[in-house]
Design an enzyme around this catalytic site. Sequence first.
Site, PDB file in Angstrom:
ATOM      1  N   HIS A  69     -31.378 -17.204 -20.574  1.00  0.00           N
ATOM      2  CA  HIS A  69     -30.397 -18.268 -21.398  1.00  0.00           C
ATOM      3  C   HIS A  69     -30.690 -17.662 -23.003  1.00  0.00           C
ATOM      4  O   HIS A  69     -31.285 -18.351 -23.626  1.00  0.00           O
ATOM      5  CB  HIS A  69     -30.755 -19.591 -21.196  1.00  0.00           C
ATOM      6  N   GLU A 114     -25.862 -14.781 -21.851  1.00  0.00           N
ATOM      7  CA  GLU A 114     -26.731 -15.077 -20.881  1.00  0.00           C
ATOM      8  C   GLU A 114     -26.795 -14.277 -19.637  1.00  0.00           C
ATOM      9  O   GLU A 114     -25.733 -14.125 -19.119  1.00  0.00           O
ATOM     10  CB  GLU A 114     -26.902 -16.595 -20.492  1.00  0.00           C
TER      11      GLU A 114
HETATM   12  O1  TA6 Z   1     -25.576 -22.026 -20.643  1.00  0.00           O
HETATM   13  C1  TA6 Z   1     -24.643 -23.106 -21.494  1.00  0.00           C
HETATM   14  C2  TA6 Z   1     -25.160 -24.282 -21.134  1.00  0.00           C
HETATM   15  O2  TA6 Z   1     -25.190 -24.536 -19.717  1.00  0.00           O
HETATM   16  C3  TA6 Z   1     -24.162 -25.281 -21.900  1.00  0.00           C
HETATM   17  O3  TA6 Z   1     -23.362 -26.031 -21.128  1.00  0.00           O
HETATM   18  C4  TA6 Z   1     -24.951 -26.235 -22.632  1.00  0.00           C
HETATM   19  O4  TA6 Z   1     -25.138 -27.401 -22.535  1.00  0.00           O
HETATM   20  C5  TA6 Z   1     -26.355 -25.372 -22.644  1.00  0.00           C
HETATM   21  O5  TA6 Z   1     -26.286 -24.465 -21.474  1.00  0.00           O
HETATM   22  C6  TA6 Z   1     -27.700 -26.032 -23.165  1.00  0.00           C
HETATM   23  O6  TA6 Z   1     -28.247 -26.561 -22.316  1.00  0.00           O
HETATM   24  P1  TA6 Z   1     -29.603 -27.363 -22.504  1.00  0.00           P
HETATM   25  O7  TA6 Z   1     -30.034 -28.243 -21.242  1.00  0.00           O
HETATM   26  O8  TA6 Z   1     -30.781 -26.436 -23.240  1.00  0.00           O
HETATM   27  O9  TA6 Z   1     -29.038 -28.169 -23.629  1.00  0.00           O
END
Ligand code: TA6
Length: 297
Positions: free
Chosen positions: A168, A271
């Site tokens: 990510h 990602e």
């Molecule tokens: O990858 C995108 C995502 O899934 C979004 O929906 C967003 O909420 C983000 O990841 C961050 O997630 P987190 O759990 O780190 O706040």
Amino acid sequence: MSQTLDTLNTRFALPHTLVFSESVPGWPVAEITTPLASARVALHGAHVLSWQPAGQQPVIWVSQAAFFEPGKPVRGGVPVCWPWFGAVPGKTLHGFVRTMLWQLRSAEQDAGGQVVLRLGLTDDATTRAVWDHAFDLELVVTVGLTLTLALTTRNTGDAPLSITQALHTYLCTADITQTTVQGLDGTPYLDKVQAFAVCQQSGDVTFSGETDRIYTDTTADSLIQDGASRRSIRISKQGSASTVVWNPWVEKEKTMADMAPGEHRQFLCVETCNAGPDAVTIAPAMTHTLAATISVV
Ligand code: TA6
């Protein structure tokens, strides 16, 4: 058994190249400095916190308001989302390994001067309580003029494993409104902002509001054009059939305790994933590797 700062420095430090520090007690970080690049990697989550190749501005973004604490995910860097990406009812978002303490298995400098860290995690009573499967997970981080992350899942159980996963990656950008992502033209995506409606990308990805998309069935490189700083970043990938592009924009940013006001302008996530319909099934005794290489081009 967790590795203490002393153990890490005794077993793995490399003179003038790799040292372990703990500015937060119980939260060790590998600090890498070579003529090729500098980088920091936390053992919690096997989380790359920074990478700056020689002669370049930092590439990996971390929030000013991020938490650096055992048990909490870091807002920024490269969280490892595994064995699921996104939401699973009744479970923590993005799996459980991003908040666990990994073991450092080896640290070496290769012939080309890159530093290679091997971090691992295996199932135990804690992981079995949330996900009842046997596994060995290993992240190899190669720090040089490029940054490569390779996440290998080994199925050590006797039934097939099905996983979704993501590297990510939070990337610095000088101004999100002048940033584009190339490489996804014509690719279908699930739009989380529109209740996961199935859409299709037309042209480059641009940013003018909350963006949260799972591009499916794509193995293409992504090229991030940071117009304001005139810099391009390439992410090439292997073992990945999905790419997620995310920026929370103004309103969502306000709901995040670990993001400072206005920070959405300074980063985007591109990602390297196997997400949504691109789940991976691994037979007993088999492995799967998800890998991303990031370079400034
Ligand atoms: O990858 C995108 C995502 O899934 C979004 O929906 C967003 O909420 C983000 O990841 C961050 O997630 P987190 O759990 O780190 O706040």
